[in-house]
Design a protein around this motif. Structure first.
Motif, mmCIF file in Angstrom:
data_model
loop_
_atom_site.group_PDB
_atom_site.id
_atom_site.type_symbol
_atom_site.label_atom_id
_atom_site.label_comp_id
_atom_site.label_asym_id
_atom_site.label_seq_id
_atom_site.Cartn_x
_atom_site.Cartn_y
_atom_site.Cartn_z
ATOM 1 N N HIS A 182 0.830 -1.211 0.000
ATOM 2 C CA HIS A 182 0.000 0.000 0.000
ATOM 3 C C HIS A 182 0.866 1.263 0.000
ATOM 4 O O HIS A 182 0.536 2.247 -0.678
ATOM 5 C CB HIS A 182 -0.932 -0.007 1.210
ATOM 6 C CG HIS A 182 -2.053 -0.991 1.091
ATOM 7 N ND1 HIS A 182 -2.868 -1.332 2.149
ATOM 8 C CD2 HIS A 182 -2.511 -1.719 0.030
ATOM 9 C CE1 HIS A 182 -3.761 -2.220 1.749
ATOM 10 N NE2 HIS A 182 -3.565 -2.475 0.480
ATOM 11 N N GLN A 183 1.965 1.228 0.744
ATOM 12 C CA GLN A 183 2.847 2.391 0.767
ATOM 13 C C GLN A 183 3.471 2.636 -0.595
ATOM 14 O O GLN A 183 3.545 3.775 -1.078
ATOM 15 C CB GLN A 183 3.938 2.201 1.827
ATOM 16 C CG GLN A 183 4.710 3.474 2.172
ATOM 17 C CD GLN A 183 3.827 4.539 2.788
ATOM 18 O OE1 GLN A 183 3.112 4.267 3.748
ATOM 19 N NE2 GLN A 183 3.842 5.735 2.228
ATOM 20 N N LEU A 184 3.919 1.560 -1.237
ATOM 21 C CA LEU A 184 4.481 1.687 -2.579
ATOM 22 C C LEU A 184 3.451 2.231 -3.563
ATOM 23 O O LEU A 184 3.767 3.070 -4.423
ATOM 24 C CB LEU A 184 4.986 0.329 -3.063
ATOM 25 C CG LEU A 184 6.236 -0.249 -2.391
ATOM 26 C CD1 LEU A 184 6.427 -1.705 -2.795
ATOM 27 C CD2 LEU A 184 7.471 0.569 -2.765
ATOM 28 N N LEU A 185 2.230 1.747 -3.454
ATOM 29 C CA LEU A 185 1.167 2.185 -4.363
ATOM 30 C C LEU A 185 0.914 3.678 -4.211
ATOM 31 O O LEU A 185 0.797 4.402 -5.217
ATOM 32 C CB LEU A 185 -0.115 1.404 -4.078
ATOM 33 C CG LEU A 185 -1.288 1.668 -5.022
ATOM 34 C CD1 LEU A 185 -1.013 1.073 -6.401
ATOM 35 C CD2 LEU A 185 -2.583 1.084 -4.451
ATOM 36 N N MET A 186 0.843 4.155 -2.985
ATOM 37 C CA MET A 186 0.539 5.562 -2.740
ATOM 38 C C MET A 186 1.724 6.467 -3.099
ATOM 39 O O MET A 186 1.537 7.594 -3.568
ATOM 40 C CB MET A 186 0.166 5.761 -1.275
ATOM 41 C CG MET A 186 -1.081 5.003 -0.836
ATOM 42 S SD MET A 186 -2.565 5.486 -1.741
ATOM 43 C CE MET A 186 -2.842 7.129 -1.056
ATOM 44 N N ASP A 187 2.950 5.949 -2.897
ATOM 45 C CA ASP A 187 4.122 6.814 -3.083
ATOM 46 C C ASP A 187 4.549 6.956 -4.534
ATOM 47 O O ASP A 187 4.845 8.063 -4.986
ATOM 48 C CB ASP A 187 5.305 6.263 -2.269
ATOM 49 C CG ASP A 187 5.132 6.475 -0.770
ATOM 50 O OD1 ASP A 187 4.211 7.225 -0.389
ATOM 51 O OD2 ASP A 187 5.903 5.878 0.001
ATOM 52 N N GLU A 188 4.592 5.831 -5.288
ATOM 53 C CA GLU A 188 5.204 5.949 -6.615
ATOM 54 C C GLU A 188 4.694 4.978 -7.679
ATOM 55 O O GLU A 188 5.111 5.058 -8.832
ATOM 56 C CB GLU A 188 6.727 5.759 -6.491
ATOM 57 C CG GLU A 188 7.140 4.473 -5.806
ATOM 58 C CD GLU A 188 8.649 4.384 -5.625
ATOM 59 O OE1 GLU A 188 9.358 4.491 -6.651
ATOM 60 O OE2 GLU A 188 9.110 4.206 -4.477
#
Length: 461
Positions: free
Chosen positions: A14-20
Protein backbone atom coordinates in the motif's frame (compact mmCIF):
# COMPACT_ATOMS: atom_id res chain seq x y z
CA UNK A 1 4.15 -6.37 18.86
CA UNK A 2 5.65 -7.41 15.50
CA UNK A 3 3.05 -7.46 12.71
CA UNK A 4 2.28 -10.71 10.90
CA UNK A 5 4.04 -11.39 7.62
CA UNK A 6 0.86 -10.73 5.61
CA UNK A 7 0.16 -7.45 7.43
CA UNK A 8 3.76 -6.42 6.75
CA UNK A 9 3.55 -7.26 3.04
CA UNK A 10 0.19 -5.51 2.62
CA UNK A 11 1.41 -2.38 4.41
CA UNK A 12 4.52 -2.28 2.22
CA UNK A 13 2.43 -2.77 -0.93
CA UNK A 14 0.00 0.00 0.00
CA UNK A 15 2.85 2.39 0.77
CA UNK A 16 4.48 1.69 -2.58
CA UNK A 17 1.17 2.19 -4.36
CA UNK A 18 0.54 5.56 -2.74
CA UNK A 19 4.12 6.81 -3.08
CA UNK A 20 5.20 5.95 -6.62
CA UNK A 21 3.46 3.01 -8.29
CA UNK A 22 -0.15 4.08 -8.79
CA UNK A 23 0.26 5.22 -12.39
CA UNK A 24 2.10 2.08 -13.56
CA UNK A 25 -0.38 -0.19 -11.76
CA UNK A 26 -3.35 1.52 -13.40
CA UNK A 27 -1.65 1.43 -16.80
CA UNK A 28 -1.11 -2.33 -16.71
CA UNK A 29 -4.65 -3.01 -15.46
CA UNK A 30 -6.19 -0.73 -18.08
CA UNK A 31 -4.22 -2.41 -20.86
CA UNK A 32 -5.04 -5.93 -19.70
CA UNK A 33 -8.70 -5.30 -18.86
CA UNK A 34 -9.17 -3.15 -21.93
CA UNK A 35 -8.80 -6.16 -24.20
CA UNK A 36 -12.36 -7.10 -23.26
CA UNK A 37 -11.57 -10.67 -22.25
CA UNK A 38 -11.52 -10.40 -18.44
CA UNK A 39 -15.27 -9.92 -18.28
CA UNK A 40 -18.01 -11.74 -16.36
CA UNK A 41 -21.66 -11.03 -17.14
CA UNK A 42 -20.70 -7.80 -18.88
CA UNK A 43 -18.48 -6.33 -16.15
CA UNK A 44 -14.78 -6.33 -15.38
CA UNK A 45 -13.72 -9.19 -13.12
CA UNK A 46 -11.23 -7.06 -11.13
CA UNK A 47 -11.37 -3.46 -9.97
CA UNK A 48 -9.24 -3.57 -6.81
CA UNK A 49 -5.59 -2.55 -7.04
CA UNK A 50 -3.79 -5.28 -5.17
CA UNK A 51 -3.68 -9.10 -5.08
CA UNK A 52 -4.36 -11.27 -2.07
CA UNK A 53 -1.31 -12.53 -0.20
CA UNK A 54 -1.14 -15.72 1.89
CA UNK A 55 1.73 -17.35 3.74
CA UNK A 56 3.40 -20.52 2.46
CA UNK A 57 2.09 -22.47 5.45
CA UNK A 58 -1.52 -21.58 4.55
CA UNK A 59 -0.88 -22.61 0.94
CA UNK A 60 0.55 -26.00 1.98
CA UNK A 61 -2.33 -26.57 4.40
CA UNK A 62 -4.86 -25.78 1.65
CA UNK A 63 -3.23 -28.35 -0.63
CA UNK A 64 -3.29 -31.00 2.10
CA UNK A 65 -6.90 -30.19 3.01
CA UNK A 66 -7.97 -30.39 -0.64
CA UNK A 67 -6.55 -33.87 -1.05
CA UNK A 68 -8.20 -35.11 2.14
CA UNK A 69 -11.62 -33.66 1.35
CA UNK A 70 -11.56 -34.93 -2.23
CA UNK A 71 -10.62 -38.37 -0.91
CA UNK A 72 -13.74 -38.23 1.26
CA UNK A 73 -15.92 -37.07 -1.63
CA UNK A 74 -14.65 -39.98 -3.74
CA UNK A 75 -15.65 -42.40 -0.97
CA UNK A 76 -19.06 -40.74 -0.69
CA UNK A 77 -19.54 -41.09 -4.45
CA UNK A 78 -18.70 -44.80 -4.42
CA UNK A 79 -21.15 -45.50 -1.58
CA UNK A 80 -23.93 -43.38 -3.10
CA UNK A 81 -23.59 -45.14 -6.47
CA UNK A 82 -24.60 -48.39 -4.72
CA UNK A 83 -26.97 -47.12 -2.00
CA UNK A 84 -30.32 -45.66 -3.04
CA UNK A 85 -31.27 -44.81 0.55
CA UNK A 86 -28.11 -42.72 0.91
CA UNK A 87 -28.89 -40.90 -2.33
CA UNK A 88 -32.36 -40.02 -1.05
CA UNK A 89 -30.91 -38.83 2.26
CA UNK A 90 -28.55 -36.56 0.35
CA UNK A 91 -31.49 -35.04 -1.49
CA UNK A 92 -30.96 -36.26 -5.04
CA UNK A 93 -34.02 -35.63 -7.17
CA UNK A 94 -35.60 -38.42 -9.21
CA UNK A 95 -34.03 -37.29 -12.49
CA UNK A 96 -30.62 -37.11 -10.82
CA UNK A 97 -31.03 -40.53 -9.25
CA UNK A 98 -31.73 -41.91 -12.72
CA UNK A 99 -28.17 -40.93 -13.72
CA UNK A 100 -26.86 -43.87 -11.66
CA UNK A 101 -27.93 -46.18 -14.47
CA UNK A 102 -26.03 -44.12 -17.03
CA UNK A 103 -22.46 -43.74 -15.83
CA UNK A 104 -22.13 -44.34 -12.07
CA UNK A 105 -20.70 -47.83 -12.43
CA UNK A 106 -18.17 -47.20 -15.19
CA UNK A 107 -14.94 -45.25 -15.32
CA UNK A 108 -15.56 -41.52 -14.90
CA UNK A 109 -12.86 -39.19 -16.25
CA UNK A 110 -12.55 -36.34 -13.74
CA UNK A 111 -11.02 -33.12 -15.01
CA UNK A 112 -11.52 -30.30 -12.53
CA UNK A 113 -13.60 -29.18 -9.58
CA UNK A 114 -13.18 -26.46 -6.96
CA UNK A 115 -13.39 -26.43 -3.20
CA UNK A 116 -14.68 -23.08 -1.98
CA UNK A 117 -13.12 -22.13 1.32
CA UNK A 118 -12.85 -19.36 3.89
CA UNK A 119 -9.94 -18.48 6.17
CA UNK A 120 -11.39 -17.78 9.60
CA UNK A 121 -10.23 -15.24 12.13
CA UNK A 122 -8.23 -18.02 13.79
CA UNK A 123 -6.39 -18.74 10.52
CA UNK A 124 -8.18 -22.07 10.04
CA UNK A 125 -9.31 -22.92 6.51
CA UNK A 126 -12.88 -24.24 6.19
CA UNK A 127 -14.35 -25.58 2.95
CA UNK A 128 -18.01 -24.61 2.67
CA UNK A 129 -18.96 -25.83 -0.85
CA UNK A 130 -17.81 -28.00 -3.74
CA UNK A 131 -18.20 -26.76 -7.32
CA UNK A 132 -18.30 -29.36 -10.11
CA UNK A 133 -18.34 -26.81 -12.98
CA UNK A 134 -15.98 -24.14 -11.66
CA UNK A 135 -15.30 -20.84 -13.33
CA UNK A 136 -12.38 -18.48 -12.95
CA UNK A 137 -9.66 -20.85 -14.21
CA UNK A 138 -8.40 -18.61 -17.02
CA UNK A 139 -9.22 -15.36 -15.21
CA UNK A 140 -7.05 -16.47 -12.28
CA UNK A 141 -3.93 -16.96 -14.38
CA UNK A 142 -4.62 -13.91 -16.56
CA UNK A 143 -4.90 -11.64 -13.53
CA UNK A 144 -1.78 -13.16 -12.02
CA UNK A 145 0.14 -12.50 -15.24
CA UNK A 146 -1.17 -8.92 -15.35
CA UNK A 147 -0.05 -8.15 -11.81
CA UNK A 148 3.33 -9.78 -12.40
CA UNK A 149 3.90 -7.22 -15.15
CA UNK A 150 3.57 -4.41 -12.62
CA UNK A 151 6.71 -2.74 -11.25
CA UNK A 152 5.13 -2.74 -7.78
CA UNK A 153 5.03 -6.55 -7.74
CA UNK A 154 8.67 -6.75 -8.81
CA UNK A 155 9.61 -4.53 -5.87
CA UNK A 156 7.65 -6.79 -3.49
CA UNK A 157 9.31 -9.86 -5.01
CA UNK A 158 12.76 -8.38 -4.37
CA UNK A 159 12.05 -8.22 -0.64
CA UNK A 160 10.00 -11.42 -0.17
CA UNK A 161 10.00 -14.89 -1.69
CA UNK A 162 6.83 -14.88 -3.81
CA UNK A 163 5.02 -17.30 -6.15
CA UNK A 164 1.72 -17.23 -8.03
CA UNK A 165 0.15 -20.73 -8.15
CA UNK A 166 -0.96 -21.52 -11.72
CA UNK A 167 -4.22 -23.19 -12.64
CA UNK A 168 -2.89 -23.88 -16.13
CA UNK A 169 -0.36 -26.34 -14.69
CA UNK A 170 -3.29 -28.27 -13.25
CA UNK A 171 -5.00 -28.28 -16.63
CA UNK A 172 -1.91 -29.86 -18.20
CA UNK A 173 -1.95 -32.53 -15.50
CA UNK A 174 -5.64 -33.33 -16.12
CA UNK A 175 -5.19 -33.55 -19.88
CA UNK A 176 -2.31 -36.01 -19.49
CA UNK A 177 -4.65 -38.17 -17.40
CA UNK A 178 -7.32 -38.02 -20.12
CA UNK A 179 -4.90 -39.33 -22.71
CA UNK A 180 -4.80 -42.55 -20.72
CA UNK A 181 -8.48 -43.27 -21.34
CA UNK A 182 -9.28 -46.11 -23.75
CA UNK A 183 -10.19 -44.64 -27.11
CA UNK A 184 -10.64 -45.62 -30.72
CA UNK A 185 -8.74 -42.67 -32.17
CA UNK A 186 -5.08 -42.09 -31.40
CA UNK A 187 -5.68 -38.46 -30.46
CA UNK A 188 -8.34 -37.01 -28.21
CA UNK A 189 -11.15 -34.71 -29.22
CA UNK A 190 -13.56 -32.87 -26.94
CA UNK A 191 -17.14 -31.85 -27.71
CA UNK A 192 -18.51 -29.04 -25.54
CA UNK A 193 -22.28 -28.71 -25.08
CA UNK A 194 -23.99 -25.56 -23.79
CA UNK A 195 -21.16 -23.09 -24.38
CA UNK A 196 -23.34 -20.63 -26.28
CA UNK A 197 -26.19 -20.81 -23.76
CA UNK A 198 -29.71 -21.88 -24.48
CA UNK A 199 -29.33 -25.47 -23.25
CA UNK A 200 -31.72 -25.77 -20.34
CA UNK A 201 -32.95 -22.22 -20.91
CA UNK A 202 -29.76 -20.69 -19.48
CA UNK A 203 -27.20 -18.18 -20.63
CA UNK A 204 -23.56 -18.82 -19.75
CA UNK A 205 -22.36 -15.67 -17.98
CA UNK A 206 -18.66 -16.44 -18.40
CA UNK A 207 -18.62 -17.18 -22.12
CA UNK A 208 -15.45 -15.14 -22.70
CA UNK A 209 -13.54 -17.17 -20.12
CA UNK A 210 -14.96 -20.49 -21.32
CA UNK A 211 -13.73 -19.76 -24.85
CA UNK A 212 -10.27 -18.81 -23.58
CA UNK A 213 -10.11 -22.02 -21.55
CA UNK A 214 -11.04 -24.15 -24.56
CA UNK A 215 -8.36 -22.35 -26.57
CA UNK A 216 -5.82 -23.43 -23.94
CA UNK A 217 -7.11 -27.00 -24.17
CA UNK A 218 -6.72 -26.93 -27.96
CA UNK A 219 -3.15 -25.59 -27.60
CA UNK A 220 -2.32 -28.78 -25.69
CA UNK A 221 -3.28 -31.02 -28.56
CA UNK A 222 -6.98 -31.65 -27.95
CA UNK A 223 -9.38 -30.97 -30.83
CA UNK A 224 -12.30 -28.92 -29.46
CA UNK A 225 -15.72 -28.53 -31.07
CA UNK A 226 -18.95 -27.04 -29.75
CA UNK A 227 -22.37 -28.64 -30.09
CA UNK A 228 -26.03 -28.53 -29.09
CA UNK A 229 -28.24 -31.34 -27.88
CA UNK A 230 -30.86 -30.70 -30.56
CA UNK A 231 -28.42 -31.35 -33.43
CA UNK A 232 -28.25 -34.64 -35.33
CA UNK A 233 -26.77 -37.27 -32.99
CA UNK A 234 -26.64 -41.02 -33.63
CA UNK A 235 -25.08 -44.17 -32.19
CA UNK A 236 -23.89 -46.60 -34.87
CA UNK A 237 -21.66 -49.65 -34.55
CA UNK A 238 -20.52 -48.68 -31.06
CA UNK A 239 -19.56 -45.11 -32.02
CA UNK A 240 -21.33 -41.84 -31.12
CA UNK A 241 -21.74 -39.47 -34.05
CA UNK A 242 -22.71 -35.81 -34.25
CA UNK A 243 -23.35 -34.29 -37.66
CA UNK A 244 -21.20 -37.05 -39.18
CA UNK A 245 -18.23 -36.58 -36.79
CA UNK A 246 -17.34 -39.19 -34.14
CA UNK A 247 -17.51 -38.08 -30.49
CA UNK A 248 -15.79 -39.71 -27.50
CA UNK A 249 -15.33 -37.02 -24.85
CA UNK A 250 -18.19 -34.70 -23.88
CA UNK A 251 -18.08 -31.68 -21.60
CA UNK A 252 -21.22 -29.87 -20.43
CA UNK A 253 -20.41 -26.18 -20.02
CA UNK A 254 -22.89 -25.72 -17.17
CA UNK A 255 -25.10 -27.65 -14.79
CA UNK A 256 -28.17 -26.39 -16.65
CA UNK A 257 -26.89 -27.86 -19.92
CA UNK A 258 -26.24 -31.24 -18.29
CA UNK A 259 -29.63 -31.32 -16.59
CA UNK A 260 -31.42 -30.57 -19.85
CA UNK A 261 -30.16 -33.79 -21.47
CA UNK A 262 -32.61 -36.07 -19.66
CA UNK A 263 -35.24 -33.47 -18.86
CA UNK A 264 -35.71 -32.22 -22.42
CA UNK A 265 -34.41 -35.10 -24.55
CA UNK A 266 -34.98 -38.22 -22.48
CA UNK A 267 -33.04 -41.43 -21.88
CA UNK A 268 -33.25 -42.45 -25.56
CA UNK A 269 -30.92 -39.65 -26.68
CA UNK A 270 -27.87 -41.19 -28.40
CA UNK A 271 -25.52 -39.51 -25.89
CA UNK A 272 -27.21 -41.37 -23.04
CA UNK A 273 -27.01 -44.68 -24.88
CA UNK A 274 -23.36 -44.07 -25.81
CA UNK A 275 -22.32 -43.24 -22.26
CA UNK A 276 -24.20 -46.24 -20.88
CA UNK A 277 -22.44 -48.53 -23.35
CA UNK A 278 -18.98 -47.05 -22.85
CA UNK A 279 -18.81 -45.57 -26.36
CA UNK A 280 -18.40 -42.06 -24.93
CA UNK A 281 -17.47 -40.38 -21.67
CA UNK A 282 -18.92 -37.28 -20.00
CA UNK A 283 -16.11 -35.42 -18.29
CA UNK A 284 -16.59 -35.28 -14.50
CA UNK A 285 -19.42 -37.82 -14.90
CA UNK A 286 -23.16 -37.20 -15.10
CA UNK A 287 -24.09 -38.87 -11.82
CA UNK A 288 -20.91 -37.78 -10.08
CA UNK A 289 -21.48 -34.12 -11.00
CA UNK A 290 -25.09 -34.24 -9.85
CA UNK A 291 -24.18 -35.82 -6.53
CA UNK A 292 -21.14 -33.69 -5.72
CA UNK A 293 -22.94 -30.50 -6.79
CA UNK A 294 -25.37 -30.91 -3.88
CA UNK A 295 -24.60 -28.82 -0.82
CA UNK A 296 -26.28 -31.53 1.23
CA UNK A 297 -23.21 -33.68 0.79
CA UNK A 298 -21.43 -31.36 3.26
CA UNK A 299 -23.83 -32.65 5.90
CA UNK A 300 -22.49 -36.13 5.17
CA UNK A 301 -18.93 -34.85 5.66
CA UNK A 302 -19.79 -33.16 8.94
CA UNK A 303 -22.44 -35.31 10.63
CA UNK A 304 -21.14 -38.28 12.71
CA UNK A 305 -24.16 -40.26 11.49
CA UNK A 306 -22.31 -40.66 8.17
CA UNK A 307 -18.89 -41.54 9.64
CA UNK A 308 -19.17 -45.15 8.40
CA UNK A 309 -18.55 -43.86 4.88
CA UNK A 310 -14.99 -42.68 5.60
CA UNK A 311 -11.71 -43.94 7.02
CA UNK A 312 -10.43 -42.53 10.31
CA UNK A 313 -7.87 -40.12 8.78
CA UNK A 314 -10.45 -38.61 6.43
CA UNK A 315 -13.02 -38.21 9.21
CA UNK A 316 -10.39 -36.42 11.30
CA UNK A 317 -9.64 -34.07 8.41
CA UNK A 318 -13.35 -33.26 8.06
CA UNK A 319 -13.51 -32.12 11.68
CA UNK A 320 -10.74 -29.66 10.95
CA UNK A 321 -11.67 -28.43 7.47
CA UNK A 322 -15.48 -28.71 7.22
CA UNK A 323 -17.78 -26.45 9.26
CA UNK A 324 -20.64 -28.04 11.22
CA UNK A 325 -23.35 -28.73 8.60
CA UNK A 326 -26.72 -30.48 8.81
CA UNK A 327 -29.61 -31.19 6.47
CA UNK A 328 -32.58 -29.02 7.47
CA UNK A 329 -35.01 -31.51 9.00
CA UNK A 330 -36.50 -32.40 12.34
CA UNK A 331 -34.39 -34.41 14.78
CA UNK A 332 -31.63 -34.30 17.35
CA UNK A 333 -27.95 -33.96 16.51
CA UNK A 334 -24.57 -33.36 18.20
CA UNK A 335 -23.33 -29.78 18.51
CA UNK A 336 -20.17 -28.82 20.44
CA UNK A 337 -20.24 -31.86 22.69
CA UNK A 338 -23.97 -31.90 23.45
CA UNK A 339 -27.11 -33.08 21.71
CA UNK A 340 -29.56 -30.42 20.51
CA UNK A 341 -32.99 -30.42 18.91
CA UNK A 342 -31.90 -29.14 15.50
CA UNK A 343 -34.73 -26.86 14.37
CA UNK A 344 -35.41 -25.02 17.68
CA UNK A 345 -31.67 -24.65 18.26
CA UNK A 346 -31.00 -23.18 14.82
CA UNK A 347 -34.04 -20.91 15.15
CA UNK A 348 -32.78 -19.54 18.46
CA UNK A 349 -29.16 -19.01 17.39
CA UNK A 350 -29.49 -17.54 13.90
CA UNK A 351 -26.35 -15.38 14.29
CA UNK A 352 -24.27 -18.58 14.24
CA UNK A 353 -25.63 -20.06 11.03
CA UNK A 354 -26.18 -19.87 7.26
CA UNK A 355 -29.05 -21.51 5.37
CA UNK A 356 -28.25 -22.82 1.89
CA UNK A 357 -30.45 -24.55 -0.69
CA UNK A 358 -29.27 -28.02 -1.70
CA UNK A 359 -29.19 -26.91 -5.33
CA UNK A 360 -28.26 -23.54 -6.77
CA UNK A 361 -25.23 -21.38 -7.44
CA UNK A 362 -24.15 -17.75 -7.35
CA UNK A 363 -25.51 -17.20 -3.84
CA UNK A 364 -29.11 -17.84 -4.93
CA UNK A 365 -31.31 -18.56 -1.91
CA UNK A 366 -28.52 -18.26 0.68
CA UNK A 367 -29.69 -16.70 3.98
CA UNK A 368 -27.13 -15.27 6.42
CA UNK A 369 -28.58 -15.52 9.93
CA UNK A 370 -26.63 -12.54 11.28
CA UNK A 371 -27.91 -10.36 8.44
CA UNK A 372 -31.65 -10.88 8.96
CA UNK A 373 -34.28 -10.46 11.67
CA UNK A 374 -35.60 -13.28 13.83
CA UNK A 375 -38.85 -13.22 11.86
CA UNK A 376 -37.05 -13.43 8.50
CA UNK A 377 -34.91 -16.28 9.79
CA UNK A 378 -37.92 -18.22 11.06
CA UNK A 379 -39.66 -17.88 7.68
CA UNK A 380 -36.53 -18.98 5.84
CA UNK A 381 -36.10 -21.99 8.09
CA UNK A 382 -39.71 -23.03 7.52
CA UNK A 383 -39.28 -22.58 3.77
CA UNK A 384 -36.23 -24.86 3.74
CA UNK A 385 -38.05 -27.43 5.86
CA UNK A 386 -41.22 -27.57 3.75
CA UNK A 387 -40.41 -26.40 0.22
CA UNK A 388 -36.72 -26.15 -0.64
CA UNK A 389 -34.41 -28.88 0.72
CA UNK A 390 -31.13 -27.55 1.97
CA UNK A 391 -28.60 -27.33 4.77
CA UNK A 392 -27.81 -25.23 7.78
CA UNK A 393 -24.08 -24.54 8.13
CA UNK A 394 -22.14 -22.93 10.94
CA UNK A 395 -20.83 -19.48 10.13
CA UNK A 396 -17.11 -19.07 9.47
CA UNK A 397 -16.03 -15.75 10.98
CA UNK A 398 -13.98 -14.18 8.20
CA UNK A 399 -11.87 -11.07 8.88
CA UNK A 400 -11.95 -8.28 6.33
CA UNK A 401 -8.90 -6.82 4.60
CA UNK A 402 -8.40 -3.34 3.22
CA UNK A 403 -8.12 -3.25 -0.57
CA UNK A 404 -7.37 -0.10 -2.60
CA UNK A 405 -9.99 0.88 -5.17
CA UNK A 406 -9.95 3.86 -7.48
CA UNK A 407 -12.38 6.70 -6.73
CA UNK A 408 -12.18 10.03 -8.53
CA UNK A 409 -8.66 9.29 -9.68
CA UNK A 410 -7.28 8.42 -6.25
CA UNK A 411 -7.02 5.11 -4.39
CA UNK A 412 -9.19 4.73 -1.32
CA UNK A 413 -9.08 1.76 1.03
CA UNK A 414 -12.25 -0.26 1.58
CA UNK A 415 -12.76 -3.35 3.72
CA UNK A 416 -13.44 -6.53 1.76
CA UNK A 417 -14.21 -10.10 2.68
CA UNK A 418 -12.27 -12.75 0.75
CA UNK A 419 -12.25 -16.47 0.04
CA UNK A 420 -9.65 -19.09 -0.88
CA UNK A 421 -10.79 -21.70 -3.41
CA UNK A 422 -8.29 -24.29 -4.67
CA UNK A 423 -8.88 -26.05 -7.97
CA UNK A 424 -8.55 -29.84 -7.87
CA UNK A 425 -7.56 -31.62 -11.08
CA UNK A 426 -8.12 -35.28 -11.80
CA UNK A 427 -9.81 -35.74 -8.41
CA UNK A 428 -6.68 -35.33 -6.27
CA UNK A 429 -4.15 -32.87 -7.73
CA UNK A 430 -4.59 -29.37 -6.30
CA UNK A 431 -3.20 -26.56 -8.44
CA UNK A 432 -4.20 -22.88 -8.65
CA UNK A 433 -6.79 -20.84 -6.78
CA UNK A 434 -9.90 -18.83 -7.47
CA UNK A 435 -9.94 -15.89 -5.05
CA UNK A 436 -12.88 -13.49 -4.80
CA UNK A 437 -13.35 -10.37 -2.71
CA UNK A 438 -16.46 -8.33 -1.95
CA UNK A 439 -17.64 -5.65 0.45
CA UNK A 440 -20.30 -7.98 1.82
CA UNK A 441 -19.97 -11.61 2.99
CA UNK A 442 -21.68 -12.99 -0.14
CA UNK A 443 -18.67 -13.34 -2.42
CA UNK A 444 -20.18 -14.98 -5.51
CA UNK A 445 -19.60 -13.25 -8.84
CA UNK A 446 -23.22 -13.88 -9.84
CA UNK A 447 -24.45 -12.11 -6.69
CA UNK A 448 -23.32 -8.84 -8.25
CA UNK A 449 -20.54 -7.55 -5.97
CA UNK A 450 -17.90 -10.28 -6.01
CA UNK A 451 -14.77 -9.76 -8.06
CA UNK A 452 -11.62 -11.76 -8.62
CA UNK A 453 -8.08 -11.01 -7.54
CA UNK A 454 -4.86 -12.93 -8.16
CA UNK A 455 -3.18 -14.76 -5.30
CA UNK A 456 0.49 -14.75 -4.36
CA UNK A 457 2.15 -16.98 -1.78
CA UNK A 458 4.78 -15.06 0.18
CA UNK A 459 7.52 -15.96 2.64
CA UNK A 460 10.50 -14.26 4.19
CA UNK A 461 13.79 -14.51 2.33
Amino acid sequence: MKPSLIAEVVEHYHQLLMDEHLESTLEVLARRLGRGQLVFDGRSVCEVLRPRFIEAQVHEDAWYASRQVMKGLASLYRHAARDGALRRTLGLMAEEDALVRIDAMGRVPCVVSRLDGLLGEDGQLKFIEHNTTPGGIVFTDSLSAAFQEMPIIRVIANRYAMAGPSARAGLSHALRELRGLPGKNGSRSLTVIGLTGGEGGSELKNQSEARMLLKQVAEQGVRVTTARLDEEWSLRDGTLWREGVSVELILFASRAAAESLLREHGSDHPIVKAVQGGAAFVLNGMFRSALLYSKQLFAALSDPAFSYLFDADTATAFRRYIPWTRIVREGRTPYEGRTVDLLPFVAEHRERFVLKPGRGYGGDGVVLGWKCTSEQWARALQHFLEERPGVVQERVHVPTEAYPVLQEGRPVFEEHYGDLNPYVWGDSHAEGYCVRVARNPLLNMSAGEGQMVPLFVVDRR
